[in-house]
Design a protein around this motif. Structure first.
Motif, PDB file in Angstrom:
ATOM      1  N   ALA A  41       0.864  -1.351  -0.038  1.00  0.00           N
ATOM      2  CA  ALA A  41       0.010   0.026  -0.216  1.00  0.00           C
ATOM      3  C   ALA A  41       0.182   1.555   0.068  1.00  0.00           C
ATOM      4  N   ALA A  42       1.957   1.755   1.124  1.00  0.00           N
ATOM      5  CA  ALA A  42       2.923   2.398   0.578  1.00  0.00           C
ATOM      6  C   ALA A  42       3.617   2.635  -0.643  1.00  0.00           C
ATOM      7  N   TRP A  43       3.712   1.491  -1.179  1.00  0.00           N
ATOM      8  CA  TRP A  43       4.523   1.796  -2.207  1.00  0.00           C
ATOM      9  C   TRP A  43       3.615   2.290  -3.666  1.00  0.00           C
ATOM     10  N   ASP A  44       2.621   1.711  -3.963  1.00  0.00           N
ATOM     11  CA  ASP A  44       1.185   2.391  -4.437  1.00  0.00           C
ATOM     12  C   ASP A  44       1.271   3.590  -4.168  1.00  0.00           C
ATOM     13  N   GLU A  45       1.468   3.874  -2.965  1.00  0.00           N
ATOM     14  CA  GLU A  45       1.286   5.538  -2.650  1.00  0.00           C
ATOM     15  C   GLU A  45       2.428   6.066  -2.914  1.00  0.00           C
ATOM     16  N   GLN A  46       3.330   6.213  -3.003  1.00  0.00           N
ATOM     17  CA  GLN A  46       4.991   6.600  -3.944  1.00  0.00           C
ATOM     18  C   GLN A  46       4.689   6.897  -4.745  1.00  0.00           C
ATOM     19  N   LYS A  78       1.619   7.487  -6.424  1.00  0.00           N
ATOM     20  CA  LYS A  78       1.114   8.407  -6.439  1.00  0.00           C
ATOM     21  C   LYS A  78       1.813  10.195  -6.654  1.00  0.00           C
ATOM     22  N   GLY A 121       2.816  10.038  -3.174  1.00  0.00           N
ATOM     23  CA  GLY A 121       3.100  10.026  -1.083  1.00  0.00           C
ATOM     24  C   GLY A 121       4.303   9.630  -1.095  1.00  0.00           C
ATOM     25  N   ARG A 122       4.570   9.950   0.403  1.00  0.00           N
ATOM     26  CA  ARG A 122       5.600   9.418   0.839  1.00  0.00           C
ATOM     27  C   ARG A 122       6.885   8.530   0.553  1.00  0.00           C
ATOM     28  N   LYS A 123       7.708   8.247   0.323  1.00  0.00           N
ATOM     29  CA  LYS A 123       8.491   7.513  -0.195  1.00  0.00           C
ATOM     30  C   LYS A 123       9.427   6.903   1.351  1.00  0.00           C
TER      31      LYS A 123
END
Length: 209
Positions: free
Chosen positions: A156-161, A163, A165-167
């Protein structure tokens, strides 16, 4: 010896240069050992005690240039990885398929997503679709803390990155969504404690359906 990825790019190893002493980040049960060394030893312990069968995945390498300075001695001068690496380890525990990566950082407040690669994320996503137990053993080397962190929030964090998002994944999120493991003598990295937690969470989710 230069080693290349399948796309031809030169593999740049993250280890220290020869002029520097080898990193000894471990301040736990196996002093002077890398995280990988400790997990390998933990896997040997789990195998010997009949708890689990987990191995580090071999990476196929294609040798393209070999020198023979002596008749009885061959020196590999150039080689390529045949396929991109997926995750570091896989195996079986109590009937569950395990697949996980081992990563560490010197950061104190967050875990950088640059430690992962797209093909590793894709592999973890595929494992979850097959109902496997997939996670990351994360070490905060400076803080001397270890976590079993589920693959789902990493993905989820990778997908947001992607887009914008946070790295990175902040430590607060890892504390909230992960399982902190306490290093000990044998095994040095008792990650199966975290796997038991993941299995319990999985069972609870299934009961809630």
């Amino acid at each position: 010896m230069p080693i290349h990825y399948p796309n031809g790019n030169l593999y740049a190893h993250s280890a220290q240069t020869p002029a520097q002493p080898k990193r000894a980040t471990t301040l736990y049960g196996g002093r002077g050992m890398t995280l990988e060394d400790e997990i390998n030893n933990s896997n040997a312990y789990y195998l010997q005690t009949g708890k689990a069968v987990v191995y580090k995945k071999p990476i196929p390498i294609q040798v393209v240039r070999v020198d023979y300075p002596q008749r009885s001695k061959a020196v590999i001068r150039e080689a390529y990885y045949k396929t991109p690496s997926t995750t570091d380890y896989n195996g079986v525990y109590q009937g569950y398929y395990l697949d996980f990566e081992a990563k560490e950082t010197k950061n104190k407040a967050s875990f950088p997503l640059k430690n992962f690669h797209q093909h590793q994320i894709d592999h973890m996503r595929a494992c979850l679709l097959q109902d496997g137990i997939c996670f990351v053993v994360m070490r905060f080397a400076t803080l001397h803390r270890l976590f079993v962190y589920p693959a789902s929030p990493v993905i989820a964090a990778w997908d947001e990155q992607i887009k914008g998002g946070r790295k990175s994944i902040v430590l607060d999120e890892i504390e909230e969504n992960g399982f902190e493991i306490k290093p000990q003598l044998s095994p040095a990295v008792p990650y199966l404690d975290g796997v038991d937690w993941l299995i319990a969470k999985k069972a609870g989710t299934q009961r809630g359906k």
